[in-house]
Design a protein around this motif. Structure first.
Motif, PDB file in Angstrom:
ATOM      1  N   SER A   1       0.652  -1.152   0.204  1.00  0.00           N
ATOM      2  CA  SER A   1      -0.072  -0.111  -0.002  1.00  0.00           C
ATOM      3  C   SER A   1       0.908   1.156   0.003  1.00  0.00           C
ATOM      4  O   SER A   1       1.998   1.131   0.077  1.00  0.00           O
ATOM      5  CB  SER A   1      -0.929   0.009   1.070  1.00  0.00           C
ATOM      6  N   LEU A   2       0.322   2.296  -0.023  1.00  0.00           N
ATOM      7  CA  LEU A   2       1.185   3.677  -0.105  1.00  0.00           C
ATOM      8  C   LEU A   2       1.765   3.809   1.299  1.00  0.00           C
ATOM      9  O   LEU A   2       3.016   4.348   1.041  1.00  0.00           O
ATOM     10  CB  LEU A   2      -0.051   4.776  -0.327  1.00  0.00           C
TER      11      LEU A   2
ATOM     12  N   LEU B   1       1.366  13.448  -8.844  1.00  0.00           N
ATOM     13  CA  LEU B   1       0.618  12.023  -8.264  1.00  0.00           C
ATOM     14  C   LEU B   1       1.315  11.668  -6.989  1.00  0.00           C
ATOM     15  O   LEU B   1       0.949  11.312  -6.081  1.00  0.00           O
ATOM     16  CB  LEU B   1       0.637  10.930  -9.316  1.00  0.00           C
TER      17      LEU B   1
ATOM     18  N   LYS C   1       0.582  13.692  -4.125  1.00  0.00           N
ATOM     19  CA  LYS C   1      -0.580  13.631  -3.619  1.00  0.00           C
ATOM     20  C   LYS C   1      -0.893  12.387  -2.898  1.00  0.00           C
ATOM     21  O   LYS C   1      -1.544  12.089  -1.675  1.00  0.00           O
ATOM     22  CB  LYS C   1      -1.750  13.523  -4.625  1.00  0.00           C
ATOM     23  N   ALA C   2       0.074  10.964  -3.398  1.00  0.00           N
ATOM     24  CA  ALA C   2      -0.049   9.790  -2.812  1.00  0.00           C
ATOM     25  C   ALA C   2       0.390   9.722  -1.383  1.00  0.00           C
ATOM     26  O   ALA C   2       0.018   9.289  -0.653  1.00  0.00           O
ATOM     27  CB  ALA C   2       0.747   8.856  -3.645  1.00  0.00           C
TER      28      ALA C   2
ATOM     29  N   GLU D   1      -1.912  11.452   1.167  1.00  0.00           N
ATOM     30  CA  GLU D   1      -2.662  10.565   1.411  1.00  0.00           C
ATOM     31  C   GLU D   1      -2.408   9.321   2.530  1.00  0.00           C
ATOM     32  O   GLU D   1      -3.021   9.082   3.257  1.00  0.00           O
ATOM     33  CB  GLU D   1      -3.533   9.820   0.104  1.00  0.00           C
TER      34      GLU D   1
ATOM     35  N   VAL E   1       6.600   5.654 -10.291  1.00  0.00           N
ATOM     36  CA  VAL E   1       5.609   6.171 -10.889  1.00  0.00           C
ATOM     37  C   VAL E   1       5.471   6.915 -12.353  1.00  0.00           C
ATOM     38  O   VAL E   1       6.461   7.309 -12.817  1.00  0.00           O
ATOM     39  CB  VAL E   1       5.437   7.780  -9.955  1.00  0.00           C
TER      40      VAL E   1
ATOM     41  N   ALA F   1      -1.359   2.113  -6.558  1.00  0.00           N
ATOM     42  CA  ALA F   1      -2.490   3.071  -6.554  1.00  0.00           C
ATOM     43  C   ALA F   1      -2.385   3.876  -8.103  1.00  0.00           C
ATOM     44  O   ALA F   1      -1.009   4.076  -8.360  1.00  0.00           O
ATOM     45  CB  ALA F   1      -2.146   4.130  -5.554  1.00  0.00           C
TER      46      ALA F   1
ATOM     47  N   ALA G   1      -4.128   7.350 -10.045  1.00  0.00           N
ATOM     48  CA  ALA G   1      -4.379   8.781  -9.816  1.00  0.00           C
ATOM     49  C   ALA G   1      -5.803   9.098  -9.276  1.00  0.00           C
ATOM     50  O   ALA G   1      -6.340  10.033  -8.939  1.00  0.00           O
ATOM     51  CB  ALA G   1      -4.152   9.786 -10.807  1.00  0.00           C
TER      52      ALA G   1
ATOM     53  N   LEU H   1      -6.960  11.200  -6.437  1.00  0.00           N
ATOM     54  CA  LEU H   1      -5.661  11.925  -6.108  1.00  0.00           C
ATOM     55  C   LEU H   1      -5.107  12.948  -6.971  1.00  0.00           C
ATOM     56  O   LEU H   1      -4.751  14.011  -6.682  1.00  0.00           O
ATOM     57  CB  LEU H   1      -4.324  10.788  -5.868  1.00  0.00           C
TER      58      LEU H   1
END
Length: 323
Positions: A137-138, A157, A160-161, A164, A195, A214, A216, A219
């Motif tokens: 996971s992130l 991206l 923002k990830a 999050e 990415v 993940a 976008a 996000l």
């Protein structure tokens, strides 16, 4: 702040010499020195994948503009930041990039304007890891080495990830690599995550068994923009309208015929049909002129990049809109 501006100036100057003196065309032949705008040669920059690739390959835009007394000189770039540098030094008049490159370019005072954009395409970019990676996971990205093309759409991206996941930007290690180098590093295990955007994303899924942790969605919008140098836009609004209509016409055909479009593009860009078909099937279509709402979204990206010290100064995105 001064150092970043100075480095951008050096990079832009070197790029100008490279493109003007010996930039390569897809055929491997050297382009001649770019002509001035008043001799009716339009210099268009494009990337490995997009609607402009089809327009270049089928020569529909060339044929349409030829009737108006214009010819096109096409130049391929590995990613948006390099294309924007060329636009900044006057080596091209028109091109396409994602959301982030124009932010960096405007911060470096590049003289361009936003002209049109595609709708959000959040499924077209993602953070991927090797199939057997322990990253699930992130949140698992903390302390990891992440590859990306600096200043490209996926830069936002990643920002923002991490936000999050509650990870500070300085809590990961970035490896700034263009797509080809990043793919090699990804396969060798030199980076923990990558990415990346389509079609490189689809290719990594299909040929390297990459696993998406993940994309976008929720996000980043991941819009594609069509940009023009300010001087070209001021002098040639009719030409921009012709390009706009040709792009709309072509993308309508692509949206209705993804398999056929993939088969047409595959030999042009050296990627397999399955990769391109996957890319086209999850892409959003619907070209439109840039609106105030879209520019406001760009402003949010610019503000966040400034807060993270990714750009050296605050910018007003609307200063780059067509007046």
């Amino acid at each position: 702040m001064k150092l970043r501006s100075f480095m951008f100036l050096i990079m832009s100057t070197l790029l100008a010499f490279m493109i003007c003196g010996c930039s390569s065309t897809p055929s491997g032949k050297a382009n001649s020195e770019p002509d001035k705008e008043n001799n009716k040669v339009i210099h268009i920059g494009y990337q490995k994948f997009g609607t402009l690739n089809i327009l270049k390959a089928d020569k529909s835009l060339d044929d349409t503009l030829k009737k108006k007394g214009f010819s096109i000189q096409w130049t391929e770039f590995p990613a948006g930041p390099q294309l924007l540098e060329a636009l900044n030094v006057g080596s091209i008049n028109f091109g396409h990039t994602g959301e982030a490159p124009p932010i960096f370019a405007q911060a470096a005072e590049a003289p361009f304007v936003y002209f049109a954009n595609e709708p959000p395409n959040p499924n077209g970019e993602a953070i991927i890891v090797p199939e057997n990676s322990s990253i699930e996971s992130l949140k698992d990205l903390k302390g990891k080495k992440i590859g990306l093309n600096k200043g490209s759409n996926v830069h936002f991206l990643l920002v923002k990830a991490l936000e999050e996941a509650g990870i500070q930007y300085h809590e990961i290690e970035t490896a700034f690599l263009p797509p080809a180098d990043a793919r090699a590093a990804f396969e060798k295990g030199d980076i923990d995550a990558w990415v990346i955007w389509d079609p490189f994303l689809a290719d990594a899924e299909l040929t390297a068994n990459a696993r998406i942790i993940a994309n976008a969605k929720e996000l980043a919008a991941n819009r594609e923009f069509f940009l023009s140098s300010k001087s070209f836009a001021d002098k040639n609004p009719d030409v921009l309208e012709i390009i706009y209509e040709e792009v709309k016409k072509t993308e309508k055909w692509v949206s209705e015929n993804p398999r056929e479009a993939a088969e047409f593009l595959a030999p042009q860009i050296g990627m397999d049909v399955e990769t391109l078909e996957r890319t086209l099937n999850r892409r959003s279509f619907g070209l439109e002129k840039v609106t105030e709402e879209v520019l406001n979204d760009q402003q949010k990206i610019a503000d966040q990049f400034y807060d993270l010290k990714l750009i050296p100064k605050k910018i007003n995105v609307k200063d780059a809109s067509i007046k």
